[in-house]
Write an enzyme that holds these catalytic residues in place. Structure first.
Site, PDB file in Angstrom:
ATOM      1  N   HIS B  82       0.845  -1.199   0.000  1.00  0.00           N
ATOM      2  CA  HIS B  82       0.000   0.000   0.000  1.00  0.00           C
ATOM      3  C   HIS B  82       0.878   1.246   0.000  1.00  0.00           C
ATOM      4  O   HIS B  82       1.864   1.309   0.723  1.00  0.00           O
ATOM      5  CB  HIS B  82      -0.886  -0.031   1.247  1.00  0.00           C
ATOM      6  N   GLY B 164       5.328  21.836  10.743  1.00  0.00           N
ATOM      7  CA  GLY B 164       6.548  21.056  10.933  1.00  0.00           C
ATOM      8  C   GLY B 164       7.626  21.418   9.941  1.00  0.00           C
ATOM      9  O   GLY B 164       7.434  22.274   9.075  1.00  0.00           O
ATOM     10  N   PRO B 165       8.770  20.755  10.075  1.00  0.00           N
ATOM     11  CA  PRO B 165       9.955  21.108   9.281  1.00  0.00           C
ATOM     12  C   PRO B 165       9.871  20.616   7.835  1.00  0.00           C
ATOM     13  O   PRO B 165       9.151  19.670   7.543  1.00  0.00           O
ATOM     14  CB  PRO B 165      11.078  20.374  10.013  1.00  0.00           C
TER      15      PRO B 165
END
Lengths: 297, 297
Positions: B82, B164-165
């Site tokens: 997947h 976030g980064p």
């Protein structure tokens, strides 16, 4: 999915808020019981409570409520339009979810024995819990009301209670039973002709040859013909069966269903049964409903 | 009636039971969150959890689960059929009861900010929470999977995360979003002719001109023609609307509905909406359902 029982006790007090509140407080002290509703009527001098809880939690809570009512309500002083036999007059247990009728009948014996033994109040069991055919109907047990029973109970063996002593104090007697949930359901027709509503009601109700668990009347409400029903056992005569029969009977007069309305509360299953029937949903299970699988549900 | 949000997080682990159990334990530590189901697939190497909780309880629990997954799953080592982009791959919030979509979108920001700031994991918002049109579809965000994103995120401003980064560690990135509940619903026709099911599916589905929130295929299942559907927003395209359209289209070929079936779980409201529609119940309110009024319900 938590098993649930409903209980709809009727107390003979509809005028003194402090008494009604004291009975409610006795119930609210049981954190595992949900007190959903209190309806008080001044003229009837009577209050109807609606409780939901697990079968295990229900009987101890009701015992405390009956004790509170016995301490605060004196039938010698009580006057009201509604027939009554005791401070706690009637206590029906209703299977709501994951509970068999037999479990509700067992609850009536469990509660009845304690009320008789510990409070000294005569207890009669009715409807599904009746121990004799002449005690199935509440009206038969309540015949003569408090005053009549007080005189008869000491002399007439037919009036010997199922639990407790054969004498009546100021708290009177209490009738405890088990029955299916009652659904109050009205269907409005696309006509103002009340005669059509009357004919449809006659066709659909049990008393004149219709469906077994349907009581129905034809009324005129806000200028519309209304078939007003009590569905007394939705598991045996489901809502959709009554509605579709009304639809068919009304069409005989060229009339349709304009809308329907629910009075009061309804068990989830009664509506889900209708969805399942109309949608032809063969593999349905109550556990398929997300909310029914919550840890606290 | 308690407000409820569903969350269906997908974690990139379907083979190591101890890892799946550790993530589940992080969720179970939150007593106000119900973990209803875990489905793990070995070949996909992926697990899908189903949680239900109040909006307030959900985000803190999911934060702990994402932290647990980040500590235990290394995307450098992960292989599976997947597509995936992170240890916690996708986190959809679903409004279930008494909650607006806007509240679920607010949850995505609340959780996304914490995951970005405190765990240093890039977060992309999708579907109803998307901040750009090219991030509505999950597949667009997951393009190139973990390996592709790792290379692109440092150089391509299009891949700058919402929180976030702009760099990817071994926990990868997490896609957080809000969407309506999905209902998997199949209708069997009174024929074995799959061609009729295909024509009905084509008429009813959004992609070929039918109902907006319906995906449908005509299949042959156990010798019967089946219209297999995903209802992607039952509040806008209700079940009964899809079923009655199927009934009408099938009747064009002299065919009826034999039965229908539900796959997996369904919000209570989706079935109650069908009951209300078929019964023409105009005054219905969810609070009329007894179970919905329980103190703990």
């Amino acid at each position: 999915m938590q098993s649930l029982v409903e209980c709809v006790p009727n107390f003979s007090e509809g005028r003194r808020p402090e008494v009604i509140e004291a009975i409610a407080a006795a119930l609210r002290a049981h954190k595992d019981v949900s007190l959903l509703d209190i309806e008080s009527d001044y003229d009837h001098n009577r209050s109807v409570f609606t409780l939901v809880a697990s079968p295990e939690a229900m009987a101890p809570a009701m015992f405390d409520a009956i004790r509170a009512a016995a301490a605060l309500i004196d039938l010698e002083q009580h006057r009201g339009e509604h027939p009554r036999i005791g401070a706690t007059d009637v206590v029906p247990f209703v299977p709501l979810r994951g509970v068999e009728m037999a479990q509700c009948v067992a609850l009536t014996h469990q509660l009845g024995r304690r009320v008789g033994d510990e409070l000294g109040i005569p207890v009669y069991l009715y409807e599904e819990a009746a121990t004799r055919p002449d005690r199935v109907n509440l009206a038969d047990i309540r015949r003569g009301e408090y005053e009549g029973l007080k005189a008869e109970i000491v002399a007439n063996p037919d009036r010997l209670p199922d639990y407790g002593p054969a004498r009546v104090g100021p708290a009177g007697a209490t009738v405890i039973g088990a029955r299916a949930p009652l659904i109050a359901y009205n269907v409005y027709l696309t006509t103002s002709d009340v005669e059509i509503a009357r004919r449809v009601a006659k066709a659909v109700r049990n008393s004149s040859g219709g469906l077994r668990y349907v009581k129905a009347l034809g009324l005129s409400v806000k200028g519309k013909a209304q078939v007003s029903m009590n569905l007394t056992d939705f598991r045996k005569t489901p809502i959709h069966q009554a509605v579709e029969m009304i639809r068919r009977e009304a069409s005989r007069y060229g009339v349709g269903i304009e809308s329907s309305e629910l009075i009061g509360m309804i068990p989830q299953q009664a509506l889900l049964d209708a969805a399942v029937w109309y949608l032809q949903l063969n593999n349905f299970d109550l556990e398929m409903v997300l909310e029914n699988r919550l840890d606290n549900g």
